[in-house]
Scaffold this motif. Structure first.
Motif, PDB file in Angstrom:
ATOM      1  N   GLN A  79      93.051 -48.328 -25.716  1.00 28.16           N
ATOM      2  CA  GLN A  79      92.070 -47.299 -25.404  1.00 28.16           C
ATOM      3  C   GLN A  79      91.226 -47.033 -26.646  1.00 28.16           C
ATOM      4  OE1 GLN A  79      93.229 -42.994 -24.769  1.00 28.16           O
ATOM      5  NE2 GLN A  79      92.764 -43.618 -22.666  1.00 28.16           N
ATOM      6  N   TRP A 120      88.787 -44.011 -28.445  1.00 30.11           N
ATOM      7  CA  TRP A 120      88.236 -42.660 -28.496  1.00 30.11           C
ATOM      8  C   TRP A 120      86.924 -42.757 -29.265  1.00 30.11           C
ATOM      9  CZ3 TRP A 120      92.697 -38.911 -30.317  1.00 30.11           C
ATOM     10  CH2 TRP A 120      93.670 -38.834 -29.310  1.00 30.11           C
ATOM     11  N   LYS A 130      85.425 -38.002 -27.331  1.00 33.68           N
ATOM     12  CA  LYS A 130      86.178 -36.887 -27.896  1.00 33.68           C
ATOM     13  C   LYS A 130      85.242 -36.085 -28.797  1.00 33.68           C
ATOM     14  CE  LYS A 130      90.166 -38.181 -26.151  1.00 33.68           C
ATOM     15  NZ  LYS A 130      90.906 -37.391 -25.190  1.00 33.68           N
ATOM     16  N   CYS A 172      92.152 -33.862 -35.349  1.00 30.01           N
ATOM     17  CA  CYS A 172      92.403 -35.168 -34.740  1.00 30.01           C
ATOM     18  C   CYS A 172      93.880 -35.559 -34.887  1.00 30.01           C
ATOM     19  CB  CYS A 172      91.491 -36.224 -35.351  1.00 30.01           C
ATOM     20  SG  CYS A 172      91.492 -37.782 -34.449  1.00 30.01           S
ATOM     21  N   GLU A 212      95.668 -33.891 -32.176  1.00 33.20           N
ATOM     22  CA  GLU A 212      95.446 -34.571 -30.894  1.00 33.20           C
ATOM     23  C   GLU A 212      96.275 -35.848 -30.795  1.00 33.20           C
ATOM     24  OE1 GLU A 212      93.687 -33.464 -28.287  1.00 33.20           O
ATOM     25  OE2 GLU A 212      93.008 -31.662 -29.321  1.00 33.20           O
ATOM     26  N   LEU A 213      96.451 -36.531 -31.917  1.00 37.77           N
ATOM     27  CA  LEU A 213      97.261 -37.756 -31.917  1.00 37.77           C
ATOM     28  C   LEU A 213      98.722 -37.465 -31.594  1.00 37.77           C
ATOM     29  CD1 LEU A 213      95.939 -39.792 -34.976  1.00 37.77           C
ATOM     30  CD2 LEU A 213      95.596 -40.284 -32.547  1.00 37.77           C
ATOM     31  N   ASP A 219      99.852 -35.593 -29.384  1.00 37.22           N
ATOM     32  CA  ASP A 219     100.007 -35.550 -27.930  1.00 37.22           C
ATOM     33  C   ASP A 219      99.671 -36.873 -27.260  1.00 37.22           C
ATOM     34  OD1 ASP A 219     100.762 -32.883 -27.970  1.00 37.22           O
ATOM     35  OD2 ASP A 219      98.687 -32.182 -27.812  1.00 37.22           O
ATOM     36  N   ASN A 220      99.253 -37.853 -28.033  1.00 37.26           N
ATOM     37  CA  ASN A 220      98.806 -39.136 -27.501  1.00 37.26           C
ATOM     38  C   ASN A 220      99.974 -40.119 -27.372  1.00 37.26           C
ATOM     39  OD1 ASN A 220      96.793 -41.289 -26.935  1.00 37.26           O
ATOM     40  ND2 ASN A 220      97.570 -42.051 -28.875  1.00 37.26           N
ATOM     41  N   GLN A 221     100.000 -40.863 -26.284  1.00 39.27           N
ATOM     42  CA  GLN A 221     101.041 -41.864 -26.072  1.00 39.27           C
ATOM     43  C   GLN A 221     100.491 -43.289 -26.142  1.00 39.27           C
ATOM     44  OE1 GLN A 221     104.287 -40.900 -25.787  1.00 39.27           O
ATOM     45  NE2 GLN A 221     103.446 -38.876 -26.194  1.00 39.27           N
ATOM     46  N   VAL A 222      99.193 -43.455 -26.355  1.00 37.15           N
ATOM     47  CA  VAL A 222      98.560 -44.775 -26.340  1.00 37.15           C
ATOM     48  C   VAL A 222      98.648 -45.425 -27.719  1.00 37.15           C
ATOM     49  CG1 VAL A 222      96.389 -46.006 -25.968  1.00 37.15           C
ATOM     50  CG2 VAL A 222      96.962 -44.051 -24.531  1.00 37.15           C
ATOM     51  N   SER A 223      99.077 -46.680 -27.751  1.00 40.68           N
ATOM     52  CA  SER A 223      99.127 -47.453 -28.998  1.00 40.68           C
ATOM     53  C   SER A 223      99.064 -48.935 -28.644  1.00 40.68           C
ATOM     54  CB  SER A 223     100.410 -47.152 -29.771  1.00 40.68           C
ATOM     55  OG  SER A 223     100.460 -47.906 -30.966  1.00 40.68           O
ATOM     56  N   LEU A 240      95.619 -47.537 -30.507  1.00 44.34           N
ATOM     57  CA  LEU A 240      94.492 -46.687 -30.158  1.00 44.34           C
ATOM     58  C   LEU A 240      93.401 -46.944 -31.185  1.00 44.34           C
ATOM     59  CD1 LEU A 240      93.297 -44.208 -28.568  1.00 44.34           C
ATOM     60  CD2 LEU A 240      94.358 -42.774 -30.320  1.00 44.34           C
TER      61      LEU A 240
END
Length: 149
Positions: free
Chosen positions: A46, A48, A73, A85, A88-89, A91-95, A97
């Protein structure tokens, strides 16, 4: 977590800051870096992007090459707080990113993650770095690779 931080491509100066568009040289530089990332083992799942035009155009080029989605964002514009930021990371599960943003944000954000302070390293236009973070937080990242136009 693997995080790729990229500065937008070269942009013209003929409009308001938020509306500046990529030059042809900027588009070529972004495409060259996107091709390097595509041939690496760290293809982002993904992207941002800052909402500024030049960052959105950069993200669109990269997304086309890498075939991945883009989310705008509002908290990654030139003068935003890198600490927001980082929050926010968490809470992020995407990798992996990828973030597409601007100076001074990309420099201070990357420096915060690697060195734990916000003084900021310089980024050329279209430059990207890969950060490896076992845990998201200041001083927790290692610089693993650079991608240059």
């Amino acid at each position: 977590m693997h995080l790729i931080v990229m500065r937008h491509g070269e942009a013209g100066w003929h409009s308001l800051d938020q509306e500046r568009e990529l030059t042809e040289a900027g588009r070529r530089g972004v495409a060259a870096v996107a091709a390097q990332i595509a041939s690496s083992p760290w293809r982002p799942a993904q992207i941002w992007s800052s909402p500024y035009v030049r960052a959105r155009q950069t993200a669109a080029i990269v997304a086309e090459v890498l075939n991945c989605p883009v989310q705008e964002k509002a908290f990654i514009t030139p003068d935003d707080d890198p600490g927001r930021c980082v929050d926010e990371l968490l809470d992020n599960q995407v990798s992996p990113l990828m973030l597409v943003s601007h100076m001074p944000f990309v420099g201070s954000f990357s420096t915060l993650l690697v060195d734990g302070h916000r003084q900021g390293i310089p980024f050329m236009t279209s430059q990207a770095v890969l950060l490896d973070m076992p845990v998201v937080g200041p001083g927790c990242a290692d610089l693993k690779a650079q991608f240059l136009p």
